[in-house]
Design a protein around this motif. Structure first.
Motif, PDB file in Angstrom:
ATOM      1  N   PRO A  51      -2.068  -7.344  26.864  1.00  0.00           N
ATOM      2  CA  PRO A  51      -3.266  -6.857  27.549  1.00  0.00           C
ATOM      3  C   PRO A  51      -3.460  -5.356  27.332  1.00  0.00           C
ATOM      4  O   PRO A  51      -2.553  -4.672  26.841  1.00  0.00           O
ATOM      5  N   LEU A  52      -4.626  -4.853  27.703  1.00  0.00           N
ATOM      6  CA  LEU A  52      -4.881  -3.414  27.617  1.00  0.00           C
ATOM      7  C   LEU A  52      -4.107  -2.733  28.746  1.00  0.00           C
ATOM      8  O   LEU A  52      -4.311  -3.042  29.919  1.00  0.00           O
ATOM      9  N   LYS A  53      -3.209  -1.797  28.370  1.00  0.00           N
ATOM     10  CA  LYS A  53      -2.410  -1.126  29.408  1.00  0.00           C
ATOM     11  C   LYS A  53      -2.944   0.280  29.696  1.00  0.00           C
ATOM     12  O   LYS A  53      -3.133   0.647  30.837  1.00  0.00           O
ATOM     13  N   GLY A  54      -3.191   1.031  28.634  1.00  0.00           N
ATOM     14  CA  GLY A  54      -3.680   2.402  28.813  1.00  0.00           C
ATOM     15  C   GLY A  54      -4.981   2.599  28.051  1.00  0.00           C
ATOM     16  O   GLY A  54      -5.371   1.773  27.225  1.00  0.00           O
ATOM     17  N   VAL A  55      -5.625   3.733  28.311  1.00  0.00           N
ATOM     18  CA  VAL A  55      -6.905   4.043  27.672  1.00  0.00           C
ATOM     19  C   VAL A  55      -6.788   4.038  26.146  1.00  0.00           C
ATOM     20  O   VAL A  55      -7.703   3.612  25.435  1.00  0.00           O
ATOM     21  N   GLU A  56      -5.626   4.473  25.650  1.00  0.00           N
ATOM     22  CA  GLU A  56      -5.438   4.524  24.184  1.00  0.00           C
ATOM     23  C   GLU A  56      -5.519   3.135  23.542  1.00  0.00           C
ATOM     24  O   GLU A  56      -5.815   3.000  22.352  1.00  0.00           O
ATOM     25  N   ASP A  57      -5.285   2.079  24.339  1.00  0.00           N
ATOM     26  CA  ASP A  57      -5.356   0.708  23.801  1.00  0.00           C
ATOM     27  C   ASP A  57      -6.770   0.306  23.400  1.00  0.00           C
ATOM     28  O   ASP A  57      -6.950  -0.654  22.641  1.00  0.00           O
ATOM     29  N   LEU A  58      -7.750   1.046  23.893  1.00  0.00           N
ATOM     30  CA  LEU A  58      -9.143   0.735  23.510  1.00  0.00           C
ATOM     31  C   LEU A  58      -9.341   0.912  22.007  1.00  0.00           C
ATOM     32  O   LEU A  58     -10.201   0.270  21.409  1.00  0.00           O
ATOM     33  N   LEU A  59      -8.532   1.781  21.407  1.00  0.00           N
ATOM     34  CA  LEU A  59      -8.645   2.033  19.959  1.00  0.00           C
ATOM     35  C   LEU A  59      -8.224   0.818  19.138  1.00  0.00           C
ATOM     36  O   LEU A  59      -8.571   0.696  17.969  1.00  0.00           O
ATOM     37  N   LYS A  60      -7.467  -0.092  19.759  1.00  0.00           N
ATOM     38  CA  LYS A  60      -7.034  -1.306  19.041  1.00  0.00           C
ATOM     39  C   LYS A  60      -8.164  -2.329  18.907  1.00  0.00           C
ATOM     40  O   LYS A  60      -8.078  -3.261  18.121  1.00  0.00           O
ATOM     41  N   LEU A  61      -9.196  -2.159  19.729  1.00  0.00           N
ATOM     42  CA  LEU A  61     -10.301  -3.126  19.708  1.00  0.00           C
ATOM     43  C   LEU A  61     -11.249  -2.840  18.551  1.00  0.00           C
ATOM     44  O   LEU A  61     -11.467  -1.691  18.187  1.00  0.00           O
ATOM     45  N   ARG A  62     -11.838  -3.903  17.997  1.00  0.00           N
ATOM     46  CA  ARG A  62     -12.881  -3.710  16.980  1.00  0.00           C
ATOM     47  C   ARG A  62     -14.059  -3.007  17.624  1.00  0.00           C
ATOM     48  O   ARG A  62     -14.577  -3.463  18.633  1.00  0.00           O
ATOM     49  N   GLN A  63     -14.499  -1.909  17.038  1.00  0.00           N
ATOM     50  CA  GLN A  63     -15.623  -1.161  17.607  1.00  0.00           C
ATOM     51  C   GLN A  63     -16.960  -1.721  17.149  1.00  0.00           C
ATOM     52  O   GLN A  63     -17.980  -1.528  17.788  1.00  0.00           O
ATOM     53  N   LYS A  64     -16.942  -2.405  16.015  1.00  0.00           N
ATOM     54  CA  LYS A  64     -18.147  -3.093  15.521  1.00  0.00           C
ATOM     55  C   LYS A  64     -17.752  -4.541  15.277  1.00  0.00           C
ATOM     56  O   LYS A  64     -16.803  -4.810  14.537  1.00  0.00           O
ATOM     57  N   GLN A 104     -11.419 -12.327  22.037  1.00  0.00           N
ATOM     58  CA  GLN A 104     -10.819 -12.706  20.744  1.00  0.00           C
ATOM     59  C   GLN A 104     -11.606 -12.078  19.594  1.00  0.00           C
ATOM     60  O   GLN A 104     -11.013 -11.589  18.632  1.00  0.00           O
ATOM     61  N   ALA A 105     -12.932 -12.079  19.707  1.00  0.00           N
ATOM     62  CA  ALA A 105     -13.775 -11.475  18.662  1.00  0.00           C
ATOM     63  C   ALA A 105     -13.532  -9.971  18.547  1.00  0.00           C
ATOM     64  O   ALA A 105     -13.732  -9.373  17.493  1.00  0.00           O
ATOM     65  N   LEU A 106     -13.082  -9.353  19.657  1.00  0.00           N
ATOM     66  CA  LEU A 106     -12.767  -7.918  19.636  1.00  0.00           C
ATOM     67  C   LEU A 106     -11.372  -7.657  19.079  1.00  0.00           C
ATOM     68  O   LEU A 106     -10.941  -6.499  19.006  1.00  0.00           O
ATOM     69  N   GLY A 107     -10.647  -8.722  18.734  1.00  0.00           N
ATOM     70  CA  GLY A 107      -9.335  -8.565  18.107  1.00  0.00           C
ATOM     71  C   GLY A 107      -8.156  -8.828  19.017  1.00  0.00           C
ATOM     72  O   GLY A 107      -7.006  -8.622  18.619  1.00  0.00           O
ATOM     73  N   MET A 108      -8.408  -9.270  20.261  1.00  0.00           N
ATOM     74  CA  MET A 108      -7.303  -9.536  21.189  1.00  0.00           C
ATOM     75  C   MET A 108      -6.823 -10.974  21.046  1.00  0.00           C
ATOM     76  O   MET A 108      -7.617 -11.879  20.789  1.00  0.00           O
ATOM     77  N   GLU A 109      -5.531 -11.162  21.257  1.00  0.00           N
ATOM     78  CA  GLU A 109      -4.972 -12.514  21.209  1.00  0.00           C
ATOM     79  C   GLU A 109      -5.025 -13.121  22.608  1.00  0.00           C
ATOM     80  O   GLU A 109      -4.683 -12.476  23.597  1.00  0.00           O
ATOM     81  N   VAL A 110      -5.499 -14.361  22.694  1.00  0.00           N
ATOM     82  CA  VAL A 110      -5.520 -15.101  23.962  1.00  0.00           C
ATOM     83  C   VAL A 110      -4.927 -16.480  23.693  1.00  0.00           C
ATOM     84  O   VAL A 110      -5.319 -17.146  22.735  1.00  0.00           O
ATOM     85  N   VAL A 111      -3.997 -16.889  24.526  1.00  0.00           N
ATOM     86  CA  VAL A 111      -3.413 -18.229  24.388  1.00  0.00           C
ATOM     87  C   VAL A 111      -3.571 -18.969  25.716  1.00  0.00           C
ATOM     88  O   VAL A 111      -3.620 -18.356  26.783  1.00  0.00           O
ATOM     89  N   MET A 112      -3.663 -20.290  25.638  1.00  0.00           N
ATOM     90  CA  MET A 112      -3.759 -21.099  26.857  1.00  0.00           C
ATOM     91  C   MET A 112      -2.363 -21.619  27.182  1.00  0.00           C
ATOM     92  O   MET A 112      -1.784 -22.389  26.415  1.00  0.00           O
ATOM     93  N   VAL A 113      -1.813 -21.157  28.290  1.00  0.00           N
ATOM     94  CA  VAL A 113      -0.456 -21.547  28.688  1.00  0.00           C
ATOM     95  C   VAL A 113      -0.554 -22.678  29.713  1.00  0.00           C
ATOM     96  O   VAL A 113      -1.175 -22.501  30.767  1.00  0.00           O
ATOM     97  N   PRO A 114       0.041 -23.863  29.406  1.00  0.00           N
ATOM     98  CA  PRO A 114      -0.044 -24.984  30.352  1.00  0.00           C
ATOM     99  C   PRO A 114       0.486 -24.589  31.731  1.00  0.00           C
ATOM    100  O   PRO A 114       1.526 -23.939  31.850  1.00  0.00           O
TER     101      PRO A 114
END
Length: 369
Positions: free
Chosen positions: A112-125, A93-103
């Motif tokens: 979720p991260l599907k391809g290598v290019e998705d790494l660019l969506k994450l906060r690098q710092k 979550q701190a890296l910018g991803m959404e996580v939900v708890m599904v009952p």
């Protein structure tokens, strides 16, 4: 936070029971300390009551609620350590991803991260104080409210375990999507694992600054990898985190606290884990205590490893199993625990029987040795 403003991470009450810390550091103890992974959990009716009205991750973001949940098991059982109530997935979550708890399903990543290019969506710092400050506030508040009763453990998930969740989008029996990255995209995998290791190191140091007195790293998905992949994609980062944390604590004149590594099902790597910079190695139930002690040696504290399902047994049987475990590990340089977390349908009375049996048998063994 209190109504009067934040509680400072200083001026903590004096610690009255340091048995867990002494065992972790290899000092002699009068009895074997005990705590349980997931001791703040759904098996307690008061936990379910406290959690009922709130979304899971909203609970994690409430320092007051996390503090209450952390303290609940200590009101019932004479445990020798508390572990802050939180979740390993606060780091993604701190890296910018959404996580939900599904009952009924558990934690889920809608994207979720599907391809290598998705790494660019994450906060690098990542500014851990800004993104995870609520965990630090919970730790500080809990240290004060514990009133020095027992030490407080902070924790984080380890890089491979977090990476596997981020790619799988939740739990998985095979981790096939995440493992495919290791084979197809080793470079990108190392980039992601490095990013995670650096954030985790800062996060753990922040927990010590906030008042954590020991730290546990959970590599819960280690068992999905064979020895070679474990060595390349787990061990490297487990080592890096220990080194970074110790260096940063030392540089900032903070207490260097005991570090615990729990790599579930990685019994093939015990010797490597013993050389990875941690004071304590947590063990699951798939290894004999005597074998672990022989392979790791006497200079590292061991923690674990009762099968959680043993707590379904009658109380007398729990006592027998605990005695056998203590005979196998010995009462020194040892912290009693389960080989995994407590399950939601377990009886609190049986958890109490486990804790009491550890104290009773270890005192008895120490007296006669």
């Amino acid at each position: 936070m209190e109504k009067n403003g934040p509680i400072a991470p200083t001026g903590f009450p004096v610690l009255k029971n340091d048995t867990f810390l002494r065992a972790a550091q290899g000092e002699e103890t009068e009895y074997t300390p005990v705590w349980c992974m997931r001791q703040a959990g759904r098996y307690l009716p008061e936990f379910r009551e406290t959690r009922a009205a709130q979304d899971f991750f909203a609970t994690c973001r409430s320092p007051e609620t996390c503090c209450e949940l952390t303290l609940q098991p200590l009101r019932r059982f004479p445990l020798d350590a508390a572990i802050i109530f939180s979740d390993i997935l606060v780091v993604p979550q701190a890296l910018g991803m959404e996580v939900v708890m599904v009952p009924g399903k558990g934690p889920t990543f809608p994207e979720p991260l599907k391809g290598v290019e998705d790494l660019l969506k994450l906060r690098q710092k990542v500014d851990v104080a800004a993104e995870l400050g609520y965990v630090f506030q919970a730790i500080t508040l809990t240290r004060h409210r514990l009133e020095g009763k027992v030490p407080l453990i902070g924790f984080s998930g380890a890089p491979w375990t977090l990476m596997s969740y981020m790619i799988e989008g939740g739990g998985s029996n095979t981790m096939a999507k995440a493992k495919a990255w290791l084979y197809r995209h080793p470079e990108a995998s190392h980039r992601l694992l490095t990013l995670l290791a650096d954030v985790i190191a800062d996060y753990l140091v922040g927990q010590v600054a906030a008042g954590a007195q020991a730290l546990q790293l959970f590599e819960s998905h280690a068992g999905h990898l064979g020895p070679e992949q474990f060595s390349e994609f787990c061990l490297l980062y487990i080592r890096s985190i220990a080194k970074q944390v110790k260096t940063k604590l030392h540089e900032n004149a903070m207490p260097v606290v005991p570090l615990i590594i729990f790599a579930k099902d990685a019994h093939y790597a015990l010797e490597d884990l013993a050389q990875s910079g941690y004071d304590v190695i947590g063990l699951d139930w798939t290894i004999r205590p005597e074998d672990a002690r022989q392979r790791i040696g006497k200079d590292i504290t061991l923690q674990g490893n009762l099968d959680p399902c043993a707590l379904y047994a009658p109380k007398e049987k729990i006592g027998e199993l605990v005695k056998r475990m203590l005979d196998g590990f010995g009462t020194q340089r040892y912290i009693a625990n389960l080989g995994h977390g407590l399950y939601p349908d377990m009886s609190p009375e049986h958890v109490g029987a486990f804790v009491d049996a550890v104290h009773a048998h270890s005192r008895h063994l120490n007296k006669h040795n």
